[in-house]
Design a protein around this motif. Structure first.
Motif, PDB file in Angstrom:
ATOM      1  N   GLN A   1      -1.783 -21.713  33.380  1.00 55.26           N
ATOM      2  CA  GLN A   1      -3.202 -21.484  33.602  1.00 55.26           C
ATOM      3  C   GLN A   1      -3.471 -21.040  35.039  1.00 55.26           C
ATOM      4  OE1 GLN A   1      -4.042 -25.560  31.766  1.00 55.26           O
ATOM      5  NE2 GLN A   1      -5.971 -24.485  31.425  1.00 55.26           N
ATOM      6  N   LEU A   2      -3.973 -19.814  35.179  1.00 54.05           N
ATOM      7  CA  LEU A   2      -4.490 -19.339  36.459  1.00 54.05           C
ATOM      8  C   LEU A   2      -5.991 -19.599  36.431  1.00 54.05           C
ATOM      9  CD1 LEU A   2      -3.638 -15.949  38.197  1.00 54.05           C
ATOM     10  CD2 LEU A   2      -5.844 -17.079  38.416  1.00 54.05           C
ATOM     11  N   ILE A   3      -6.447 -20.573  37.215  1.00 57.46           N
ATOM     12  CA  ILE A   3      -7.807 -21.072  37.028  1.00 57.46           C
ATOM     13  C   ILE A   3      -8.724 -20.876  38.226  1.00 57.46           C
ATOM     14  CG2 ILE A   3      -7.121 -22.773  35.310  1.00 57.46           C
ATOM     15  CD1 ILE A   3      -7.208 -24.909  37.505  1.00 57.46           C
ATOM     16  N   SER A   4      -8.187 -20.334  39.336  1.00 58.14           N
ATOM     17  CA  SER A   4      -9.059 -20.267  40.518  1.00 58.14           C
ATOM     18  C   SER A   4      -8.713 -19.105  41.425  1.00 58.14           C
ATOM     19  CB  SER A   4      -8.954 -21.567  41.323  1.00 58.14           C
ATOM     20  OG  SER A   4      -7.651 -21.696  41.876  1.00 58.14           O
ATOM     21  N   ASN A   5      -9.714 -18.726  42.217  1.00 61.72           N
ATOM     22  CA  ASN A   5      -9.579 -17.761  43.296  1.00 61.72           C
ATOM     23  C   ASN A   5     -10.233 -18.382  44.521  1.00 61.72           C
ATOM     24  OD1 ASN A   5      -9.174 -15.185  44.639  1.00 61.72           O
ATOM     25  ND2 ASN A   5     -11.374 -14.852  44.393  1.00 61.72           N
TER      26      ASN A   5
ATOM     27  N   THR B   1      -8.471  -9.068  44.399  1.00 59.08           N
ATOM     28  CA  THR B   1      -9.540  -8.252  43.835  1.00 59.08           C
ATOM     29  C   THR B   1      -9.728  -8.589  42.360  1.00 59.08           C
ATOM     30  OG1 THR B   1      -8.087  -6.454  43.125  1.00 59.08           O
ATOM     31  CG2 THR B   1      -8.905  -6.368  45.406  1.00 59.08           C
ATOM     32  N   ALA B   2     -10.797  -8.066  41.789  1.00 60.98           N
ATOM     33  CA  ALA B   2     -11.066  -8.315  40.373  1.00 60.98           C
ATOM     34  C   ALA B   2      -9.919  -7.821  39.497  1.00 60.98           C
ATOM     35  CB  ALA B   2     -12.381  -7.646  39.969  1.00 60.98           C
ATOM     36  N   ASP B   3      -9.410  -6.623  39.776  1.00 63.49           N
ATOM     37  CA  ASP B   3      -8.320  -6.074  38.968  1.00 63.49           C
ATOM     38  C   ASP B   3      -7.047  -6.906  39.121  1.00 63.49           C
ATOM     39  OD1 ASP B   3      -9.917  -4.061  37.983  1.00 63.49           O
ATOM     40  OD2 ASP B   3      -9.176  -2.531  39.377  1.00 63.49           O
ATOM     41  N   GLN B   4      -6.774  -7.374  40.332  1.00 62.95           N
ATOM     42  CA  GLN B   4      -5.581  -8.197  40.561  1.00 62.95           C
ATOM     43  C   GLN B   4      -5.699  -9.532  39.833  1.00 62.95           C
ATOM     44  OE1 GLN B   4      -5.682  -8.212  44.814  1.00 62.95           O
ATOM     45  NE2 GLN B   4      -4.723  -6.203  45.007  1.00 62.95           N
ATOM     46  N   ILE B   5      -6.872 -10.123  39.859  1.00 63.46           N
ATOM     47  CA  ILE B   5      -7.098 -11.376  39.137  1.00 63.46           C
ATOM     48  C   ILE B   5      -6.884 -11.167  37.636  1.00 63.46           C
ATOM     49  CG2 ILE B   5      -8.848 -13.075  38.474  1.00 63.46           C
ATOM     50  CD1 ILE B   5     -10.024 -12.737  41.318  1.00 63.46           C
ATOM     51  N   ARG B   6      -7.404 -10.067  37.121  1.00 62.17           N
ATOM     52  CA  ARG B   6      -7.259  -9.796  35.681  1.00 62.17           C
ATOM     53  C   ARG B   6      -5.789  -9.642  35.302  1.00 62.17           C
ATOM     54  NH1 ARG B   6     -10.750  -8.366  31.937  1.00 62.17           N
ATOM     55  NH2 ARG B   6     -12.408  -7.912  33.449  1.00 62.17           N
TER      56      ARG B   6
ATOM     57  N   PRO C   1     -18.088 -11.587  38.345  1.00 62.78           N
ATOM     58  CA  PRO C   1     -18.217 -11.286  36.908  1.00 62.78           C
ATOM     59  C   PRO C   1     -16.879 -11.329  36.167  1.00 62.78           C
ATOM     60  CG  PRO C   1     -19.529  -9.760  38.205  1.00 62.78           C
ATOM     61  CD  PRO C   1     -18.692 -10.530  39.179  1.00 62.78           C
ATOM     62  N   THR C   2     -15.829 -10.796  36.779  1.00 60.76           N
ATOM     63  CA  THR C   2     -14.505 -10.824  36.148  1.00 60.76           C
ATOM     64  C   THR C   2     -14.020 -12.258  35.983  1.00 60.76           C
ATOM     65  OG1 THR C   2     -13.922  -8.643  37.033  1.00 60.76           O
ATOM     66  CG2 THR C   2     -12.101 -10.102  36.389  1.00 60.76           C
TER      67      THR C   2
ATOM     68  N   PRO D   1     -17.376  -4.565  47.811  1.00 65.76           N
ATOM     69  CA  PRO D   1     -16.191  -5.171  47.168  1.00 65.76           C
ATOM     70  C   PRO D   1     -14.876  -4.728  47.796  1.00 65.76           C
ATOM     71  CG  PRO D   1     -17.715  -4.307  45.523  1.00 65.76           C
ATOM     72  CD  PRO D   1     -18.207  -3.830  46.852  1.00 65.76           C
ATOM     73  N   GLU D   2     -14.870  -3.570  48.440  1.00 62.43           N
ATOM     74  CA  GLU D   2     -13.640  -3.080  49.052  1.00 62.43           C
ATOM     75  C   GLU D   2     -13.168  -3.966  50.204  1.00 62.43           C
ATOM     76  OE1 GLU D   2     -11.647  -0.526  48.062  1.00 62.43           O
ATOM     77  OE2 GLU D   2     -12.951  -0.577  46.305  1.00 62.43           O
TER      78      GLU D   2
END
Length: 334
Positions: free
Chosen positions: A172-176, A155-160, A193-194, A323-324
């Protein structure tokens, strides 16, 4: 073949990525798999995506064999860790330090390489502290076993959170790697967006919705023999939620759009995901070399706003956008 930077890094990857999920070591015999990899290389594809869980490690072995004579510096190899491998013991899954450190060594041995270009967390692990996971990934990078780190279906929060820890650790975390297609757009509202803000790219799987966006599945008709929808090794389970007559009818409305561009429906679908500027590459699989050649032709195809609007009009409110729906399993799968 066109190339794009992966995230906020200097690594360039091919827009079309060859992936061997549900094919190598499972659906496709080795000779056919090797032919598909050769077709990918001939088409200019330099980026190859796999995972230790695919065919319970067999897919990595097949890909390693297929690439063994290639100049290592001329290709990019991605793999992943999280899902159960081996006999499925209590430590054979997840993102613990133990599982990550053991899994990377197994992946490198099967792939026949000293390092992978990108090592990815195949899902988010709710049962392992994120700090433990990211420290293990940092050590994998420092040991020279991976050049960059990525995630999949976070999720966006987990990526952040993962990105912040990676930065603190000097990696470097560069991809999803999310599912993304005309029919599955759940990353658009929050993840994209995140990711743009953080310098993270998407490398998307299932851009043709498990084959549904090729138009070969007709509403009210029998499933084509030998297709993904008839595969009892996992393919049928993945495609089932798209095989709704309303969806299949709407997909047929994409044919005139593709015809107007003189492209196949699959090429239209791949070009559609690549039109998103946060997408660095689209992962395509194949059971036959000619499929690889056809899909690779989508590289560099530009869709103007009128085409994008026509796609939206044809599909209406059928694409999934919540998004959920971007989430990892809540517990370990053992």
């Amino acid at each position: 073949m066109d190339f794009r930077y992966l995230g906020n890094s200097g690594l360039k990857i091919s827009e079309i990525i060859y992936g061997n999920w549900l094919t190598h070591g499972s659906q496709v015999e080795n000779d056919a798999a090797l032919a598909c990899v050769r077709a990918a290389l001939d088409a200019g594809i330099t980026t190859f995506d796999t995972a230790d869980v695919y065919a319970n490690t067999k897919a990595e072995s097949v890909l390693g064999e297929a690439l063994k004579d290639e100049r290592r510096a001329s290709i990019e190899i991605f793999t992943k860790v999280y899902w159960p491998t081996g006999p499925g013991g209590p430590n054979d899954t997840g993102l613990s330090r133990k599982h990550i450190m053991e899994s990377i060594d197994g992946s490198l041995e099967r792939l026949g390489t000293d390092y992978v270009d990108l090592y990815q967390a195949h899902r988010y692990d709710y049962e392992t502290p994120l700090e433990e996971t990211m420290q293990a990934f940092a050590d994998v990078v420092r040991h020279g076993k991976a050049l960059y780190i990525g995630v999949s279906e976070w999720t966006a929060d987990q990526i952040r959170s993962g990105h912040a820890l990676a930065k603190d650790l000097g990696i470097q975390l560069i991809s999803n790697q999310p599912q993304y297609s005309m029919l599955w757009r759940v990353i658009e509202d929050q993840v994209v967006p995140t990711s743009r803000e953080l310098g993270v790219s998407q490398i998307v799987w299932s851009p043709i919705a498990q084959g549904v966006l090729t138009g070969k599945y007709k509403p009210g008709a029998e499933l084509p023999a030998g297709s993904r929808a008839t595969d009892d090794k996992g393919g049928a389970d993945m495609i089932r939620h798209f095989l709704d007559d309303e969806v299949l009818t709407a997909v047929q409305g994409l044919q005139p759009i593709a015809d107007g561009l003189d492209v196949t429906m699959a090429q239209l679908a791949i070009a559609w995901v690549l039109a998103n500027d946060n997408v660095a590459g689209a992962i395509v699989g194949a059971s036959r070399p000619e499929q690889v050649e056809s899909n690779a032709a989508a590289a560099g195809l530009t869709l103007d706003d009128d085409v994008l609007k026509a796609v939206d009009a044809a599909l209406g409110n059928l694409p999934k956008t919540d998004p959920e729906l971007t989430k990892s399993p809540s517990g370990r799968v053992v």
